[in-house]
Design a protein around this motif. Structure first.
Motif, short mmCIF file in Angstrom:
data_model
loop_
_atom_site.label_atom_id
_atom_site.label_comp_id
_atom_site.label_asym_id
_atom_site.label_seq_id
_atom_site.Cartn_x
_atom_site.Cartn_y
_atom_site.Cartn_z
N SER A 114 -12.20 -17.31 -31.28
CA SER A 114 -11.76 -18.21 -32.35
C SER A 114 -10.77 -17.51 -33.27
N CYS A 115 -11.05 -16.26 -33.60
CA CYS A 115 -10.15 -15.50 -34.48
C CYS A 115 -8.80 -15.24 -33.80
N ILE A 116 -8.84 -14.90 -32.53
CA ILE A 116 -7.61 -14.62 -31.79
C ILE A 116 -6.79 -15.89 -31.60
N LEU A 117 -7.47 -17.01 -31.35
CA LEU A 117 -6.78 -18.29 -31.19
C LEU A 117 -5.98 -18.65 -32.44
N GLN A 118 -6.51 -18.32 -33.60
CA GLN A 118 -5.82 -18.64 -34.85
C GLN A 118 -4.54 -17.84 -35.01
N ASN A 119 -4.39 -16.79 -34.22
CA ASN A 119 -3.21 -15.92 -34.32
C ASN A 119 -2.47 -15.85 -32.99
N TYR A 120 -2.44 -16.99 -32.29
CA TYR A 120 -1.87 -17.01 -30.95
C TYR A 120 -0.37 -16.70 -30.93
N ASN A 121 0.32 -16.92 -32.06
CA ASN A 121 1.78 -16.77 -32.06
C ASN A 121 2.26 -15.41 -32.55
N ARG A 122 1.37 -14.41 -32.57
CA ARG A 122 1.76 -13.06 -32.98
C ARG A 122 1.89 -12.17 -31.74
N PRO A 123 3.12 -11.85 -31.34
CA PRO A 123 3.33 -11.08 -30.09
C PRO A 123 2.53 -9.79 -29.98
#
Length: 762
Positions: A114-123
């Motif tokens: 869930s935490c990683i999904l919230q930051n999906y657009n950070r290369p």
């Protein structure tokens, strides 16, 4: 590490874990990576899966950590430790131990996901997370697999390069049933095509099992593959694609794929021309695409050229003007390649470019000179003379020997059939039957899936009926078999009075459920009112409309439908959404009452009149289907679309004050032109303009409701915009009807134009 984190994690003190939420996010931010490493040690201990205390401490700490990361935007600083903990979960059992009961490590993985999904657009985070996310696909946890698929789909949009190295694993997951990842394949294909190319036939075979959006993603992949010119890869897939051409949701993109293929491998499509011809007849808006394929196949050899020319000339003589340029271009390209077909007269194509029937006549004369056509040519010439005689009152210029636009070249094209006479009344009636209704797209606002059997029986065309339905005691099939001719005759009759919707959605309201119905124009001509948008009707008689749709569906097929067929499964599903306690099931209702009661159909027509449907649509006897006002009246399209040219103008009375002061009316001069209803301040057209009504802002146009109509308002109508209601009165009811229809047409035109511009922009 912050002392409280050290205390809670070091002593696994559940009683103090809740105190972590009393700390400020900034106060603990520097300790988060170290805390994550400590959690990894705890969760890796052998007794962790059975230690409830440790699990609770870890769960609370992870929640606090992910919250702090989100609030302090420090994901890139702590991403490495977070992903390391995430990856450590792969070393443990992730399969649910019972129904919906996640294992302890699956819970950790889910929280971190869930935490990683919230930051999906950070290369930087994607570079760490994508390789780990792919590994979770094969670990037997459906929920985690679904979440990882969502993450990978988002990652593919932002940074497809990162997924390229994992294409094999993604394709494998798709073939195992993870259809969510289909949306990823078009993005990764550009980077790593080989693993996808080797599984194309397996992928296209998934089509019947997929939801509509998933099918779209798969077809988008095939469109990209086709553009890469991979004839050997695609050759085995062509029959699968052709098999889905009857689906109106996807036939447009499938034809685009076939157009790409025809550009470099036209021979692969020669055996499928009869199917393409059928699709062109069933969906006239696709003629432009089928023409391009015929044009490409026509370059294979002279025999194919002549066959394809006959089809193209047939369409040139019969199609409306928006397709003429495409058809003429394909004809010209073929005759340029095989110049002996036209001989010395090839230049006449340009000379007669404004007379499409003359071009058709020229071509057919040249084809008649070929001895291989034999008696068919004589039959055609006879039919041309008859057609010319029958169409002498059509208003078209028949001088200079032009043949009528209604000539049929079908008997020449179907070389494998016996010679045929021109279409008789029976054939024309059959043709009208098939074209009078459109294929229906049915949706439901509720998210629950259709039964598995509905997916398994998703066949096309006549395969809507199952094998040996009598074996299953299919009562509806037997009933339809007995009454098939009656159903077709009934649809022929009511199809001219009541249209069939393109789409139906069942929605729940406070009191009951309603059917939201969408109608579009099948012709989709150049000035069509509903080529990109739809006329929407909300009905409080959903079961009646489902009954009507059922009859129209049966009329599409030559054989009786089975209750196990896909289309009836969907209708049955809709019926159940509307079913009241104690009412009959869909199957029983359709058997007990084959046709709706006439009074119910009368109510449907009254409702269509009330919402001004017939201002915008009419049944075309010539086309055998319902078409919009513009497509039915192409001669008026130029007027409506000519800048500054008024569609209607004249005096109307405008109500100036509140309803109780009903006698306060002011006469003004109005002009309906372009996208505006223009006011004049006075009674003359020469008076200065007032603020116009923008037609794209109009929500609805209605006759004053009956309960509000009396002797003083026999001619009143209302225009509702976003922020104002206008009330107008015409000189008489006939004049009011003229204004109402013109305004409704202009409003639909303005909104269609807006929709097209939005689509073009997107």
């Amino acid at each position: 590490m912050h002392h409280l984190f050290g205390l809670v994690l070091g002593q696994k003190d559940l009683s103090r874990a809740g105190d972590l939420f009393s700390l400020d996010d900034a106060e603990i931010e520097a300790s988060l990576s170290e805390a994550l490493e400590q959690i990894k040690i705890i969760s890796s201990s052998p007794d962790y899966p059975t230690n409830d205390n440790d699990q609770a401490v870890v769960e609370i700490c992870i929640t606090r950590i992910t919250t702090a990361i989100r609030e302090t935007a420090s994901i890139e600083k702590h991403g490495k430790a977070l992903v390391a903990l995430w990856e450590s979960c792969l070393e443990h059992n992730l399969k649910p131990s019972g129904k919906d009961e996640d294992t302890p490590h699956a819970k950790i993985a889910s929280d971190i996901t869930s935490c990683i999904l919230q930051n999906y657009n950070r290369p930087p985070i994607m570079a760490l997370a994508v390789p780990v996310a792919v590994k979770f696909l094969q670990r037997g946890n459906k929920e985690l697999c679904r979440n990882m698929s969502s993450y990978l789909s988002l990652a593919a949009i932002t940074k497809a390069d990162l997924l390229a190295d994992h294409t094999d694993a993604i394709v494998k997951s798709v073939l195992q049933g993870n259809s969510m990842l289909l949306r990823v394949l078009p993005s990764v294909y550009e980077k790593h095509p080989q693993p996808i190319n080797s599984h194309l036939t397996e992928l296209v075979a998934l089509m019947p099992q997929l939801e509509q959006t998933e099918q779209h993603h798969l077809l988008r992949l095939f469109q990209i593959v086709a553009r890469k010119k991979q004839p050997e890869m695609l050759k085995e897939c062509i029959p699968f694609l052709i098999g889905h051409l009857r689906d109106p949701n996807h036939n447009d993109i499938i034809l685009n794929i076939l157009i790409e293929i025809s550009g470099y491998d036209p021979v692969a499509l020669t055996s499928f021309l009869p199917m393409l011809k059928e699709i062109g007849e069933r969906f006239p808006t696709l003629i432009g695409q089928t023409a391009k394929i015929y044009g490409a196949v026509g370059h294979v050899d002279e025999e194919q050229a002549r066959m394809c020319l006959i089809y193209l000339v047939n369409q040139l003589a019969n199609m409306e003007h928006s397709f003429h340029h495409i058809l003429l271009l394909e004809i010209k390209n073929i005759t340029d390649t095989f110049s002996n077909i036209l001989g010395n007269q090839s230049r006449d194509i340009y000379r007669m470019s404004n007379s499409f029937t003359a071009i058709a006549k020229l071509l057919i004369r040249q084809l008649e000179n070929d001895t291989t056509l034999g008696s068919r040519s004589k039959s055609l010439a006879l039919h041309a003379i008859r057609t010319k005689g029958m169409n002498s009152d059509s208003g078209q210029d028949m001088d200079n020997g032009d043949i009528a636009a209604g000539i049929s070249f079908t008997e020449i094209y179907l070389s494998q059939e016996n010679d045929k006479l021109p279409l008789g009344p029976d054939a024309e009636e059959s043709q009208l039957e098939n074209s009078s209704v459109s294929h229906l797209s049915i949706k439901c606002t509720e998210s629950e899936n259709l039964p598995e059997s509905a997916k398994e029986n998703c066949h096309e065309g006549s395969t809507e009926t199952i094998k040996n339905p009598v074996e299953y005691q299919d009562r509806l099939y037997l009933h339809l078999k007995e009454n098939l001719s009656k159903v077709k005759a009934y649809v022929m009759e009511i199809g001219k009075k009541i249209p069939s919707p393109d789409q139906c959605i069942i929605e729940d309201t406070v009191r009951s459920c309603v059917a939201k119905l969408f109608f579009s124009c099948p012709l989709k001509g150049h000035y069509c009112l509903y080529s990109k948008s739809s006329f929407t009707l909300t009905s409080r008689q959903p079961q009646l409309w489902i009954h009507i749709m059922f009859l129209f569906q049966q009329n599409l097929f030559p054989q009786p439908l089975s209750i196990q067929s896909n289309s009836l499964h969907v209708l049955k599903n809709l019926w159940e959404k509307t079913q009241l306690k104690g009412t009959h099931s869909f199957e029983t209702a359709m058997i007990q009452s084959t046709f709706p009661h006439q009074k119910d159909l009368d109510q449907v027509q009254i409702h269509l009149e009330e919402v001004r449907f017939f201002d915008l649509f009419g049944y075309s006897e010539e086309a055998g289907t319902w078409q919009c006002f513009m497509c039915n009246n192409p001669e008026k399209a130029t007027v409506v679309n000519q800048d500054g040219q008024p569609l209607i103008e004249g005096k109307l009375k405008e109500k100036q004050v509140r309803w109780k002061f009903i006698k306060r009316w002011k006469t003004r001069y109005f002009t309906l032109a372009g996208n505006q209803l223009l006011f004049r301040k006075g009674k003359s057209k020469d008076d200065p303009d007032d603020c116009p009504i923008e037609l794209s802002k109009v929500q609805s146009v209605k006759v004053v409701a009956k309960k509000r109509r009396d002797r003083s308002l026999p001619r009143a109508f209302e225009i509702f915009t976003d922020n104002k209601t206008y009330v107008f009165k015409a000189k008489d009811e006939k004049n009011a009807e003229e204004w109402l229809q013109c305004i409704n047409v202009a409003v639909a035109q303005a909104k269609e134009k807006e929709s097209r511009e939005a689509t073009t922009y997107l």
